[in-house]
Design a protein around this motif. Structure first.
Motif, mmCIF file in Angstrom:
data_model
loop_
_atom_site.group_PDB
_atom_site.id
_atom_site.type_symbol
_atom_site.label_atom_id
_atom_site.label_comp_id
_atom_site.label_asym_id
_atom_site.label_seq_id
_atom_site.Cartn_x
_atom_site.Cartn_y
_atom_site.Cartn_z
ATOM 1 N N GLY A 102 -12.443 -137.927 43.261
ATOM 2 C CA GLY A 102 -12.468 -139.226 43.399
ATOM 3 C C GLY A 102 -10.918 -139.839 42.755
ATOM 4 O O GLY A 102 -10.082 -140.524 43.219
ATOM 5 N N HIS A 103 -10.521 -138.907 41.679
ATOM 6 C CA HIS A 103 -9.083 -139.321 40.841
ATOM 7 C C HIS A 103 -8.011 -138.724 41.864
ATOM 8 O O HIS A 103 -7.149 -139.520 42.002
ATOM 9 N N LEU A 104 -8.293 -137.792 42.698
ATOM 10 C CA LEU A 104 -7.250 -137.110 43.538
ATOM 11 C C LEU A 104 -6.932 -138.192 44.844
ATOM 12 O O LEU A 104 -5.898 -138.575 45.078
ATOM 13 N N TYR A 105 -8.173 -139.004 45.289
ATOM 14 C CA TYR A 105 -8.057 -139.462 46.489
ATOM 15 C C TYR A 105 -7.247 -140.998 45.848
ATOM 16 O O TYR A 105 -6.353 -141.493 46.575
ATOM 17 N N TYR A 106 -7.777 -141.623 44.682
ATOM 18 C CA TYR A 106 -7.326 -142.738 44.135
ATOM 19 C C TYR A 106 -5.703 -142.495 43.774
ATOM 20 O O TYR A 106 -4.858 -143.286 44.202
ATOM 21 N N PHE A 107 -5.201 -141.282 43.387
ATOM 22 C CA PHE A 107 -3.952 -141.135 43.150
ATOM 23 C C PHE A 107 -3.090 -141.059 44.392
ATOM 24 O O PHE A 107 -1.996 -141.544 44.386
ATOM 25 N N LEU A 108 -3.660 -140.329 45.314
ATOM 26 C CA LEU A 108 -2.933 -140.114 46.757
ATOM 27 C C LEU A 108 -2.724 -141.464 47.360
ATOM 28 O O LEU A 108 -1.873 -141.801 47.956
ATOM 29 N N GLU A 109 -3.936 -142.221 47.266
ATOM 30 C CA GLU A 109 -3.910 -143.758 48.042
ATOM 31 C C GLU A 109 -3.437 -144.870 47.225
ATOM 32 O O GLU A 109 -2.545 -145.522 48.022
ATOM 33 N N PRO B 89 8.158 -144.664 42.466
ATOM 34 C CA PRO B 89 9.480 -144.677 42.923
ATOM 35 C C PRO B 89 9.869 -143.224 43.636
ATOM 36 O O PRO B 89 9.406 -142.258 42.970
ATOM 37 N N GLY B 90 9.995 -143.278 44.919
ATOM 38 C CA GLY B 90 10.253 -142.055 45.613
ATOM 39 C C GLY B 90 8.718 -141.605 46.341
ATOM 40 O O GLY B 90 8.892 -140.441 47.065
ATOM 41 N N VAL C 107 -1.832 -144.919 43.860
ATOM 42 C CA VAL C 107 -0.823 -144.459 42.699
ATOM 43 C C VAL C 107 0.535 -144.195 43.292
ATOM 44 O O VAL C 107 1.537 -144.693 43.151
ATOM 45 N N PHE C 108 0.262 -142.788 43.798
ATOM 46 C CA PHE C 108 1.723 -142.357 44.256
ATOM 47 C C PHE C 108 2.603 -143.086 45.085
ATOM 48 O O PHE C 108 3.690 -143.049 45.222
ATOM 49 N N ARG D 119 5.346 -142.046 48.797
ATOM 50 C CA ARG D 119 4.954 -142.150 49.872
ATOM 51 C C ARG D 119 3.446 -142.009 50.410
ATOM 52 O O ARG D 119 3.040 -141.217 49.606
ATOM 53 N N LYS D 120 2.915 -142.786 51.387
ATOM 54 C CA LYS D 120 1.484 -142.384 51.784
ATOM 55 C C LYS D 120 1.329 -141.247 52.280
ATOM 56 O O LYS D 120 1.812 -141.001 53.535
ATOM 57 N N LEU D 121 0.645 -140.245 51.879
ATOM 58 C CA LEU D 121 0.451 -139.072 52.104
ATOM 59 C C LEU D 121 -1.025 -139.045 53.103
ATOM 60 O O LEU D 121 -1.344 -138.221 53.922
ATOM 61 N N LEU D 122 -2.054 -139.823 52.754
ATOM 62 C CA LEU D 122 -3.325 -139.857 53.536
ATOM 63 C C LEU D 122 -3.045 -141.033 54.633
ATOM 64 O O LEU D 122 -3.141 -142.243 54.314
ATOM 65 N N THR D 123 -3.298 -140.378 55.858
ATOM 66 C CA THR D 123 -3.030 -141.329 56.915
ATOM 67 C C THR D 123 -4.308 -141.233 57.850
ATOM 68 O O THR D 123 -4.564 -140.072 58.268
#
Length: 238
Positions: A179-186, A193-194, A188-189, A196-200
């Motif tokens: 859950g934290h990994l999904y939240y971070f990638l969707e 700065p720098g 936070v990240f 971008r959206k990794l989950l498409t």
């Protein structure tokens, strides 16, 4: 009365309705089959003995043990937080919600192999609870009238309850991690700065679950348009 119950059932959002129904039916069917009480649901031997029962990769997310308090507790949490996510955070974005299911399900399955977890439903529910709690950080929770805390602590409180009851917490830790990994990638990240959206979400899922003329889709478009108009007015005022 029957018609009213049917109407209430079909008012439940699609993903929540489908997953909750699958969990109830699968658990009831496995418990009824007393000869193989748990084997048909878990995925530990999905490729053993030349059976290649690939369907166990899916049913391992649907089974919650015997029909008792633990089953009822899990189903209530599943229904509550899955529905709140679908109606709030993912309203008008069913395809994105399904993609989150796929992302979490695949990761939990792969990590579950190494953690020696055969039934993955509890880990999946913990993942849903974690994502909901991170997206609603200001909501105050009242846990059985004993504890009052903010929503982000809910997954950790549940894990603490498992410890107090003497239950293994491996599934809770797995769900919190995914859950934290999904939240971070969707969430936070992409805002760093720098970043971008990794989950498409794949276009195929959008075609299947987000029809352009659907009511939720229109609601989302209107909401986005109102947000754009508000930002435009603020820029003009400044």
């Amino acid at each position: 009365m029957a018609l009213s119950l049917t109407q209430e059932y079909f008012q439940i959002p699609l993903v929540t309705r489908t997953y909750t129904t699958a969990c109830v039916l699968t658990t009831a069917a496995v418990v009824r089959n007393t000869r193989t009480r748990t084997e048909p649901a878990h995925f530990s031997s999905c490729c053993s003995e030349r059976k290649y029962s690939i369907w166990r990769l899916i049913t391992s997310f649907f089974f919650f043990g015997s029909l008792g308090f633990g089953f009822l507790f899990n189903i209530i949490f599943l229904y509550r937080y899955c529905r709140m996510l679908e109606e709030d955070c993912f309203r008008g974005r069913t395809a994105d919600f399904v993609f989150m299911f796929l992302f979490g399900g695949i990761l939990i399955t792969l990590l579950g192999l190494f953690a020696n977890i055969f039934f993955l439903g509890q880990a999946f529910i913990t993942m849903l609870v974690y994502v909901w709690s991170k997206r609603n950080p200001l909501i105050r929770m009242n846990f059985f009238c004993l504890l009052t805390f903010r929503a982000p602590l809910l997954p950790w409180v549940l894990m603490g309850c498992s410890l107090l009851l003497g239950n293994p917490v491996t599934a809770d830790v797995l769900g919190i991690g995914v859950g934290h990994l999904y939240y971070f990638l969707e969430d936070v990240f992409p805002n760093q700065p720098g970043g971008r959206k990794l989950l498409t979400t794949p276009d195929l899922l959008r075609v299947m679950f987000d029809p352009p003329e659907g009511p939720d889709r229109r609601f989302l478009q209107e909401e986005q348009q109102e947000g754009g108009d508000l930002q435009h007015n603020e820029e003009q005022g400044s």
